[in-house]
Scaffold this active site. Structure first.
Site, PDB file in Angstrom:
ATOM      1  N   GLY A   9       0.820  -1.212   0.000  1.00 43.00           N
ATOM      2  CA  GLY A   9       0.000   0.000   0.000  1.00 43.00           C
ATOM      3  C   GLY A   9       0.849   1.255   0.000  1.00 43.00           C
ATOM      4  N   ARG A  57      -0.116   5.776  -1.682  1.00 46.54           N
ATOM      5  CA  ARG A  57      -0.580   7.049  -1.110  1.00 46.54           C
ATOM      6  C   ARG A  57      -0.503   7.015   0.419  1.00 46.54           C
ATOM      7  NH1 ARG A  57      -6.342   5.412  -0.445  1.00 46.54           N
ATOM      8  NH2 ARG A  57      -6.576   3.732  -1.948  1.00 46.54           N
ATOM      9  N   VAL A  68      -2.755  -7.830  -1.865  1.00 42.34           N
ATOM     10  CA  VAL A  68      -2.255  -8.558  -0.687  1.00 42.34           C
ATOM     11  C   VAL A  68      -3.224  -9.653  -0.234  1.00 42.34           C
ATOM     12  CG1 VAL A  68      -0.830  -6.639   0.202  1.00 42.34           C
ATOM     13  CG2 VAL A  68      -3.199  -6.901   1.005  1.00 42.34           C
ATOM     14  N   ASN A  93       1.436  -2.412   5.451  1.00 36.92           N
ATOM     15  CA  ASN A  93       0.698  -1.155   5.626  1.00 36.92           C
ATOM     16  C   ASN A  93      -0.660  -1.168   4.925  1.00 36.92           C
ATOM     17  OD1 ASN A  93       0.512   1.987   5.856  1.00 36.92           O
ATOM     18  ND2 ASN A  93       0.368   1.570   3.662  1.00 36.92           N
ATOM     19  N   SER A 105      -3.914  -0.110  14.318  1.00 41.67           N
ATOM     20  CA  SER A 105      -4.611   1.163  14.532  1.00 41.67           C
ATOM     21  C   SER A 105      -4.947   1.343  16.000  1.00 41.67           C
ATOM     22  CB  SER A 105      -5.914   1.171  13.718  1.00 41.67           C
ATOM     23  OG  SER A 105      -6.746   2.228  14.136  1.00 41.67           O
ATOM     24  N   TYR A 155     -13.070  -3.783  10.613  1.00 44.23           N
ATOM     25  CA  TYR A 155     -11.743  -3.146  10.589  1.00 44.23           C
ATOM     26  C   TYR A 155     -10.998  -3.419  11.890  1.00 44.23           C
ATOM     27  CZ  TYR A 155      -8.321   0.713  10.351  1.00 44.23           C
ATOM     28  OH  TYR A 155      -7.165   1.462  10.335  1.00 44.23           O
ATOM     29  N   ILE A 192      -4.266  10.232  11.847  1.00 44.08           N
ATOM     30  CA  ILE A 192      -3.162  10.743  11.031  1.00 44.08           C
ATOM     31  C   ILE A 192      -3.763  11.510   9.853  1.00 44.08           C
ATOM     32  CG2 ILE A 192      -1.094  10.100   9.715  1.00 44.08           C
ATOM     33  CD1 ILE A 192      -1.005   9.345  12.767  1.00 44.08           C
TER      34      ILE A 192
HETATM   35  P1  NAP Z   1      -5.107   4.920   2.419  1.00 44.48           P
HETATM   36  O1  NAP Z   1      -4.741   6.316   2.087  1.00 44.48           O
HETATM   37  O2  NAP Z   1      -6.522   4.479   2.284  1.00 44.48           O
HETATM   38  O3  NAP Z   1      -4.170   3.940   1.543  1.00 44.48           O
HETATM   39  C1  NAP Z   1      -4.349   2.561   1.606  1.00 44.48           C
HETATM   40  C2  NAP Z   1      -3.260   1.900   0.810  1.00 44.48           C
HETATM   41  O4  NAP Z   1      -3.471   0.478   0.892  1.00 44.48           O
HETATM   42  C3  NAP Z   1      -3.287   2.280  -0.662  1.00 44.48           C
HETATM   43  O5  NAP Z   1      -1.959   2.408  -1.115  1.00 44.48           O
HETATM   44  C4  NAP Z   1      -3.947   1.076  -1.311  1.00 44.48           C
HETATM   45  O6  NAP Z   1      -3.475   0.809  -2.624  1.00 44.48           O
HETATM   46  C5  NAP Z   1      -3.474  -0.052  -0.418  1.00 44.48           C
HETATM   47  N1  NAP Z   1      -4.322  -1.231  -0.498  1.00 44.48           N
HETATM   48  C6  NAP Z   1      -5.610  -1.359  -0.135  1.00 44.48           C
HETATM   49  N2  NAP Z   1      -6.048  -2.613  -0.393  1.00 44.48           N
HETATM   50  C7  NAP Z   1      -4.992  -3.275  -0.921  1.00 44.48           C
HETATM   51  C8  NAP Z   1      -4.797  -4.591  -1.399  1.00 44.48           C
HETATM   52  N3  NAP Z   1      -5.784  -5.490  -1.364  1.00 44.48           N
HETATM   53  N4  NAP Z   1      -3.588  -4.937  -1.881  1.00 44.48           N
HETATM   54  C9  NAP Z   1      -2.566  -4.039  -1.920  1.00 44.48           C
HETATM   55  N5  NAP Z   1      -2.701  -2.770  -1.489  1.00 44.48           N
HETATM   56  C10 NAP Z   1      -3.892  -2.402  -1.007  1.00 44.48           C
HETATM   57  O7  NAP Z   1      -4.686   4.529   3.912  1.00 44.48           O
HETATM   58  P2  NAP Z   1      -3.793   5.308   4.997  1.00 44.48           P
HETATM   59  O8  NAP Z   1      -4.672   6.254   5.704  1.00 44.48           O
HETATM   60  O9  NAP Z   1      -2.535   5.779   4.409  1.00 44.48           O
HETATM   61  O10 NAP Z   1      -3.505   4.094   6.013  1.00 44.48           O
HETATM   62  C11 NAP Z   1      -2.420   3.211   5.842  1.00 44.48           C
HETATM   63  C12 NAP Z   1      -2.499   2.139   6.930  1.00 44.48           C
HETATM   64  O11 NAP Z   1      -2.508   2.766   8.205  1.00 44.48           O
HETATM   65  C13 NAP Z   1      -3.767   1.298   6.847  1.00 44.48           C
HETATM   66  O12 NAP Z   1      -3.488  -0.037   7.193  1.00 44.48           O
HETATM   67  C14 NAP Z   1      -4.666   1.946   7.897  1.00 44.48           C
HETATM   68  O13 NAP Z   1      -5.592   1.037   8.407  1.00 44.48           O
HETATM   69  C15 NAP Z   1      -3.646   2.356   8.934  1.00 44.48           C
HETATM   70  N6  NAP Z   1      -4.086   3.472   9.790  1.00 44.48           N
HETATM   71  C16 NAP Z   1      -4.390   4.697   9.248  1.00 44.48           C
HETATM   72  C17 NAP Z   1      -4.791   5.740  10.108  1.00 44.48           C
HETATM   73  C18 NAP Z   1      -5.107   7.127   9.579  1.00 44.48           C
HETATM   74  O14 NAP Z   1      -5.475   7.998  10.391  1.00 44.48           O
HETATM   75  N7  NAP Z   1      -4.976   7.406   8.310  1.00 44.48           N
HETATM   76  C19 NAP Z   1      -4.883   5.513  11.473  1.00 44.48           C
HETATM   77  C20 NAP Z   1      -4.561   4.262  11.976  1.00 44.48           C
HETATM   78  C21 NAP Z   1      -4.159   3.241  11.127  1.00 44.48           C
HETATM   79  P3  NAP Z   1      -4.359   1.140  -3.955  1.00 44.48           P
HETATM   80  O15 NAP Z   1      -4.708   2.574  -3.879  1.00 44.48           O
HETATM   81  O16 NAP Z   1      -3.433   0.790  -5.071  1.00 44.48           O
HETATM   82  O17 NAP Z   1      -5.561   0.247  -3.877  1.00 44.48           O
END
Ligand code: NAP
Length: 246
Positions: free
Chosen positions: A11, A14, A63, A89, A141, A154, A187
């Site tokens: 992932g 972005r 994944v 991630n 998370s 989730y 975040i």
């Molecule tokens: P995001 O912007 O939604 O990005 C998600 C990433 O995961 C994208 O690059 C997406 O790739 C990839 N992805 C999703 N499904 C996939 C799959 N089946 N195979 C391969 N790649 C896949 O998420 P984020 O906010 O940056 O969060 C990143 C991680 O941190 C996640 O695990 C999230 O649960 C965790 N997290 C985030 C926060 C927050 O506040 N943002 C807080 C706690 C935890 P594509 O675009 O190519 O599909």
């Protein structure tokens, strides 16, 4: 610090994953930027890694697809001969009222967030075990520690990463492989940016440091856990949340 090391970040197209790729590349790692649907996002990440003087390739795979994961890690191993760092991630969230959650939403969330981390860790561990060295970082998370209404699939999948981290850390310790899990709070990403302003203000009141975190700050922690500096840390769940959960 990570010169000659090969890192796979799932992932990386972005958000937090993108910043992790950039940080690891800036420290000298050869980063494989994984994506599922956003090839252009992954290209952009790789280009930014290169601008920072790093080395990066993109690699598309889902994944949640065991065969696709095995094939991708085999390709990386053939190309580089090593896999030193894995950052699990990639994540999705299918939120909704518990009683209305569909079987497919539950299955897809668990398959991506938990099984996906399992498939990638298994593929990476095979290479790391032979090298008797490696770092695996799972991104969970804060919600898996605190609970949150409307996020049962989730949170269940993200809490599963705690058990996986600890079991794997014990199993792989004798091969000098560290396995840790981090729990980001709120975040600043597209996800949190889409929250209504009033909701953002309410959430910030519950954060002692009074602000959302930055993806770059999460990347710093991942870089530390991927580096020799964290050699004596394994099996841990480490919060990065501005004090929201202690
Ligand atoms: P995001 O912007 O939604 O990005 C998600 C990433 O995961 C994208 O690059 C997406 O790739 C990839 N992805 C999703 N499904 C996939 C799959 N089946 N195979 C391969 N790649 C896949 O998420 P984020 O906010 O940056 O969060 C990143 C991680 O941190 C996640 O695990 C999230 O649960 C965790 N997290 C985030 C926060 C927050 O506040 N943002 C807080 C706690 C935890 P594509 O675009 O190519 O599909």
């Amino acid at each position: 610090m990570l010169n000659e090391q090969v890192a796979v970040v799932t992932g990386g197209s972005r958000g937090i994953g993108k910043e992790i790729c950039k940080k690891l590349a800036s420290l000298g790692a050869h980063v494989f930027v994984n994506y599922n649907s956003s090839a252009s996002g992954a290209e952009e990440t790789a280009a930014e890694c290169k601008q920072l003087g790093g080395n990066a390739d993109i690699i598309g795979f889902n994944v949640a697809d065991s065969d696709a994961v095995s094939e991708a890690f085999e390709t990386i191993k053939k190309q580089t001969g090593r896999i030193d760092i894995l950052v699990n991630n990639a994540g999705i969230s299918k939120d909704g009222l518990f009683v209305r959650i569909k079987d497919e939403d539950w299955a897809q969330t668990v398959q991506t967030n938990l099984s996906g981390a399992f498939y990638c860790a298994r593929a990476a561990a095979k290479v790391m075990m032979k090298a008797r060295s490696g770092k695996i970082v799972n991104i969970s998370s804060i919600t898996a520690e605190m609970g949150n209404p409307g996020q049962v699939p989730y949170i269940s999948s993200k809490a599963g990463l705690f058990g996986m981290t600890k079991a794997l850390a014990k199993e792989l310790a004798s091969r000098n492989i560290n396995v840790n899990c981090i729990t980001p709070g709120f975040i600043e990403t597209e996800m949190t940016g889409n929250l209504p302003e009033e909701t953002q203000i309410e959430y910030k009141k519950a954060i002692p440091l009074g602000r959302f975190g930055e993806a770059k700050e999460v990347a710093e922690l991942v870089a530390f856990l991927s580096s020799p500096a964290s050699a004596y840390i394994t099996g841990q769940v480490i919060g990065i949340n501005g004090g929201m959960y202690m």
